[in-house]
Scaffold this motif. Structure first.
Motif, PDB file in Angstrom:
ATOM      1  N   ILE A 137     -14.359  15.936 -49.349  1.00  0.00           N
ATOM      2  CA  ILE A 137     -14.416  16.956 -50.231  1.00  0.00           C
ATOM      3  C   ILE A 137     -14.266  16.101 -51.597  1.00  0.00           C
ATOM      4  O   ILE A 137     -15.194  16.371 -52.568  1.00  0.00           O
ATOM      5  CB  ILE A 137     -13.165  17.649 -50.053  1.00  0.00           C
ATOM      6  CG1 ILE A 137     -12.985  18.343 -48.875  1.00  0.00           C
ATOM      7  CG2 ILE A 137     -12.874  18.580 -51.491  1.00  0.00           C
ATOM      8  CD1 ILE A 137     -11.483  19.395 -48.730  1.00  0.00           C
ATOM      9  N   GLU A 138     -13.477  15.209 -51.688  1.00  0.00           N
ATOM     10  CA  GLU A 138     -13.586  14.166 -52.894  1.00  0.00           C
ATOM     11  C   GLU A 138     -14.974  13.650 -53.248  1.00  0.00           C
ATOM     12  O   GLU A 138     -15.444  13.755 -54.563  1.00  0.00           O
ATOM     13  CB  GLU A 138     -12.478  12.863 -53.019  1.00  0.00           C
ATOM     14  CG  GLU A 138     -12.416  11.901 -53.892  1.00  0.00           C
ATOM     15  CD  GLU A 138     -11.243  11.077 -53.626  1.00  0.00           C
ATOM     16  OE1 GLU A 138     -10.848  10.981 -52.572  1.00  0.00           O
ATOM     17  OE2 GLU A 138     -10.953  10.486 -54.825  1.00  0.00           O
ATOM     18  N   SER A 139     -15.877  13.378 -52.247  1.00  0.00           N
ATOM     19  CA  SER A 139     -17.136  13.080 -52.593  1.00  0.00           C
ATOM     20  C   SER A 139     -18.190  14.145 -53.013  1.00  0.00           C
ATOM     21  O   SER A 139     -19.021  13.741 -53.602  1.00  0.00           O
ATOM     22  CB  SER A 139     -17.860  12.339 -51.303  1.00  0.00           C
ATOM     23  OG  SER A 139     -17.909  13.348 -50.508  1.00  0.00           O
ATOM     24  N   TYR A 140     -17.813  15.349 -53.132  1.00  0.00           N
ATOM     25  CA  TYR A 140     -18.328  16.310 -53.482  1.00  0.00           C
ATOM     26  C   TYR A 140     -17.524  16.989 -54.672  1.00  0.00           C
ATOM     27  O   TYR A 140     -17.969  18.250 -55.223  1.00  0.00           O
ATOM     28  CB  TYR A 140     -18.542  17.544 -52.538  1.00  0.00           C
ATOM     29  CG  TYR A 140     -19.339  17.286 -51.355  1.00  0.00           C
ATOM     30  CD1 TYR A 140     -20.906  17.250 -51.633  1.00  0.00           C
ATOM     31  CD2 TYR A 140     -19.056  16.648 -50.049  1.00  0.00           C
ATOM     32  CE1 TYR A 140     -21.707  16.839 -50.585  1.00  0.00           C
ATOM     33  CE2 TYR A 140     -19.877  16.318 -49.316  1.00  0.00           C
ATOM     34  CZ  TYR A 140     -21.418  16.400 -49.319  1.00  0.00           C
ATOM     35  OH  TYR A 140     -22.352  16.006 -48.249  1.00  0.00           O
ATOM     36  N   GLU A 141     -16.942  16.283 -55.378  1.00  0.00           N
ATOM     37  CA  GLU A 141     -16.128  16.598 -56.682  1.00  0.00           C
ATOM     38  C   GLU A 141     -16.966  17.592 -57.642  1.00  0.00           C
ATOM     39  O   GLU A 141     -16.576  18.570 -58.050  1.00  0.00           O
ATOM     40  CB  GLU A 141     -15.367  15.417 -57.268  1.00  0.00           C
ATOM     41  CG  GLU A 141     -14.639  15.851 -58.397  1.00  0.00           C
ATOM     42  CD  GLU A 141     -13.443  14.494 -58.910  1.00  0.00           C
ATOM     43  OE1 GLU A 141     -13.613  13.584 -58.311  1.00  0.00           O
ATOM     44  OE2 GLU A 141     -13.132  14.636 -59.910  1.00  0.00           O
ATOM     45  N   ASP A 142     -18.335  16.644 -57.904  1.00  0.00           N
ATOM     46  CA  ASP A 142     -19.007  17.416 -58.782  1.00  0.00           C
ATOM     47  C   ASP A 142     -19.605  18.830 -58.336  1.00  0.00           C
ATOM     48  O   ASP A 142     -19.634  19.734 -59.300  1.00  0.00           O
ATOM     49  CB  ASP A 142     -20.048  16.633 -59.339  1.00  0.00           C
ATOM     50  CG  ASP A 142     -19.539  15.257 -59.797  1.00  0.00           C
ATOM     51  OD1 ASP A 142     -18.483  15.166 -60.421  1.00  0.00           O
ATOM     52  OD2 ASP A 142     -20.533  14.144 -59.657  1.00  0.00           O
ATOM     53  N   THR A 143     -19.858  18.843 -57.351  1.00  0.00           N
ATOM     54  CA  THR A 143     -20.571  20.148 -56.764  1.00  0.00           C
ATOM     55  C   THR A 143     -19.311  21.053 -56.688  1.00  0.00           C
ATOM     56  O   THR A 143     -19.758  22.401 -57.198  1.00  0.00           O
ATOM     57  CB  THR A 143     -20.688  19.994 -55.122  1.00  0.00           C
ATOM     58  OG1 THR A 143     -21.668  18.765 -55.045  1.00  0.00           O
ATOM     59  CG2 THR A 143     -21.582  21.275 -54.633  1.00  0.00           C
ATOM     60  N   ILE A 144     -18.093  20.814 -56.633  1.00  0.00           N
ATOM     61  CA  ILE A 144     -17.012  21.670 -56.695  1.00  0.00           C
ATOM     62  C   ILE A 144     -16.734  22.218 -57.862  1.00  0.00           C
ATOM     63  O   ILE A 144     -16.646  23.532 -58.412  1.00  0.00           O
ATOM     64  CB  ILE A 144     -15.867  20.944 -56.108  1.00  0.00           C
ATOM     65  CG1 ILE A 144     -15.775  20.986 -54.515  1.00  0.00           C
ATOM     66  CG2 ILE A 144     -14.623  21.964 -56.571  1.00  0.00           C
ATOM     67  CD1 ILE A 144     -14.804  19.919 -53.959  1.00  0.00           C
ATOM     68  N   LEU A 145     -16.899  21.380 -59.063  1.00  0.00           N
ATOM     69  CA  LEU A 145     -16.680  21.613 -60.291  1.00  0.00           C
ATOM     70  C   LEU A 145     -17.710  22.429 -61.005  1.00  0.00           C
ATOM     71  O   LEU A 145     -17.557  23.369 -61.690  1.00  0.00           O
ATOM     72  CB  LEU A 145     -16.671  20.489 -61.211  1.00  0.00           C
ATOM     73  CG  LEU A 145     -15.349  19.606 -61.075  1.00  0.00           C
ATOM     74  CD1 LEU A 145     -15.263  18.096 -61.684  1.00  0.00           C
ATOM     75  CD2 LEU A 145     -14.066  20.507 -61.507  1.00  0.00           C
TER      76      LEU A 145
END
Lengths: 449, 449
Positions: free
Chosen positions: A302-310
């Motif tokens: 999940i951390e590696s997709y931080e930007d997608t989440i934001l």
């Protein structure tokens, strides 16, 4: 007889000291019911009641206590009473109790028994706990094949009192090798002067002493036996396992499988009524902590997709739903497989065929669940999010199911216990895979942020 | 005998037509092994082999087929053969087969049987599937209390061939009411001229015909019985349940509990080897879809914390870990409780005491897991996030465990099956509560965004 009524009767026995009255009570009610009441009394009280009984009743009741309570009782009764008990107990129960005694108590008690009894205990004690040998009793009826039926019947009748069962007799040659069997019913319906060797069954189902206990229970269930002969490497008959013990093995093994299925290390011979906080902690903590580490990988993804989440925060709203759905489908599949492997309904060779069917089942399940969430996805996140969530649902349910289905087979192949593929373990693995799939699909459909 | 060898032998029987050779084979090998091979043949092939056998062997083998295969066989064999089979089958198996026949087949076959057999079938067929009555056989030995022991033994011997078991005989009064019991062993060790009424056991364990099957299995296991008498409301003896059937009930009920524990509706009388894709889908979809809705609530909670997430995105990294940990601890607790309630190890009255212990166990587990994640929380999100994650871990593990422990008791209290508290259900409920707790704690510690 209700528990409370029997309890009142037994508590009255503690106050009055008429041994005869107590003896009458023991002969009137069922051992299992009496012991259930006695286990609620203080150990000393129970011991004081037991030692007042003649040896056969003393030993018979003793056999119904839980192993923990048995051990506690032995600590408070005098050695002469211990000896009386040891001489009267059923041989399979006696060796179990003996093996749990501290080494110094074993050394004290053994020389005081008759040579025959010493030999019997040491022979049965040679088998590891959990093997058929450790479950067996040597109190079986063995006859020679040149006996006539009427002589065999007389022999059975003469020995009836000391045997675990007399309803199946085993025919042995001069080296004690098992060569045939007859039921008492068959003996009773054959001609008196027939020779046992001519009328016995020769296709005897038997089990090796070193096999696991569950094998004995499975054979007894499969062939509808009342008792199963136990042989050693040289085909010598060394004991029998009776159907009542087989039923207890079934329950124990099922309980262990249940516990493992829930992600707990098996609690052996312990009632949940009595188990300590600390034991419970020790049995449950290992898997929970292992799974904490497993779940950290999901966090890493999940951390590696931080930007997608934001950019697409709505993705987070569906995170528990998607990872849980994969885990749930996987838990279903693994539970079905673990059970089918345990009962022998499925074997290794069925893997591929089962995997093929599982694929179609999981695809149908995934589609049904995707249809269920599509509308909500649209409402909360718009068409794109709805598409991502629906595709992901099919993918995670497929992945979870395939993992849940395959892991028990894989463990079985590696000679490990398939029941280790517990619902929590499958859930955690499916979660990790689910998170990977979900964000991969999200980035593919939505474009990376 | 290996399966493949026996299969080769049986397949050879299909090609040659020496009925005697086939008869010899059936008498030499075990019924269960032969049937395992036959079930892999085409129905017509199996039928052609079966009808060549004399009635006793035909009926005995037939009893070992799965219900599905039995029904298929009946469709392809001629009515005269059906009739021959019905006359020779064990009475408890016969009524099961009869009840599964289409109504018109039932009407055709019943009038062709002897009056006694018709009466027997209709009596046993009166009990609903799943009750003790439906499991019982009427082929038991009943004697009068004024018989002498030697007369009773003669009676047993004379009737041995037709009875399900002769090892336990039941003593009835003139109205067929059960008043006592003796084992064959007791009969064989008593004086020949003793009167049965004077030496019989009068504390007979019995079961009502309307009780669930599992009750019969539990009584047989608890009291180490070989057979259990079944009575009706008027205490009239109507049949017995034998230990081999009790073992089968145990396995079936355990399998159902396993399936439920994995969140699947129970698959009755179906082998996973044969079950269709569609049946599997139908049994697994209901819970998965219900849980989709349950998980949407979790999504709703997360949505309401959208701003918090956007401010502290690191909170999302720990979301799967926290919700899973609560679910895992809950799945452990519910599995332990479901099993203990099923085996009778725990009862309703143990709820409070068990709840108290569970609190301390869960607190210890939560603390151990919090300690495990604290460091990682610090590394990924700093001191504040580490604090939130650790406090939340203790809270969700406590909550999940309490829910997992209590739900089986609650279901039991509501007269529902505790096994409904499956790992997936507990996981989903624990997830929802976990999400609530996590964000509540986050906002409290970090301040609302």
């Amino acid at each position: 007889m209700q528990h409370t009524e029997l309890k009142a009767l037994i508590e009255r026995q503690l106050e009055q000291h008429d041994a005869n009255d107590w003896f009458l009570l023991v002969n009137t009610y069922q051992d299992a019911d009496i012991v259930e009441v006695l286990e609620e009394l203080a150990i000393e009280q129970t011991a004081s009641l037991l030692v007042k009984l003649p040896s056969p009743q003393f030993a018979s009741l003793f056999g119904y206590f839980s192993p923990l309570y048995q051990d506690a009782l032995l600590q408070v009764i005098e050695q002469t009473e211990q000896l009386r008990l040891f001489k009267a107990m059923a041989r399979d129960e006696r060796v179990d109790v003996y093996q749990r005694l501290p080494a110094q108590d074993q050394q004290q008690i053994l020389p005081k028994l008759a040579k025959q009894e010493q030999h019997d205990i040491l022979k049965l004690a040679a088998y590891e706990a959990g093997t058929v040998g450790a479950l067996a009793t040597s109190a079986y009826v063995a006859i020679a094949d040149n006996m006539t039926v009427i002589d065999a019947l007389r022999f059975v009748r003469h020995n009836a009192a000391n045997m675990e069962t007399i309803y199946q007799v085993y025919v042995v040659d001069k080296d004690q090798r098992l060569i045939g069997t007859m039921s008492l019913r068959e003996l009773m319906t054959e001609q008196d002067n027939a020779v046992v060797g001519d009328v016995m069954r020769t296709d005897v189902i038997s089990v090796h002493a070193e096999q696991p206990q569950q094998d004995a229970a499975n054979l007894i269930r499969r062939y509808d036996l009342l008792s199963l002969p136990v042989i050693n490497g040289g085909k010598t008959l060394i004991g029998i396992v009776t159907v009542d013990d087989a039923m207890d093995v079934d329950v124990q093994e099922n309980t262990e499988d249940f516990h493992k299925g829930g992600g707990t290390l098996a609690l052996k011979d312990v009632s949940l009524r009595q188990v300590s906080t600390w034991t419970m902690f020790a049995k449950r903590a290992p898997w929970l902590i292992v799974l904490v580490f497993a779940n950290m990988f999901s966090g890493g993804v999940i951390e590696s997709y931080e930007d997608t989440i934001l950019t697409y925060v709505a993705l987070v709203f569906f995170l528990p739903l998607l990872v849980d759905s994969g885990g749930n489908a996987g838990a279903q599949a693994s539970t079905l497989m673990v059970r089918a492997l345990a009962t022998g309904d499925l074997e290794m060779k069925d893997w591929l065929k089962t995997l093929g069917r599982e694929f179609w089942v999981a695809l149908l399940l995934g589609l049904a669940m995707a249809a269920t969430v599509y509308g909500l996805g649209h409402y909360r996140g718009g068409a794109d999010i709805a598409l991502v969530v629906s595709i992901s649902m099919v993918a995670v349910v497929l992945a979870g199911s395939m993992i849940g289905m395959s892991l028990p087979f894989l463990l079985s192949r590696l000679k490990l216990d398939p029941a280790t593929a517990s619902a929590p373990l499958i859930t955690s693995i499916a979660d990790f895979v689910g998170v990977l799939l979900y964000f991969y699909i999200a980035v593919t459909v939505l474009g990376s942020a």
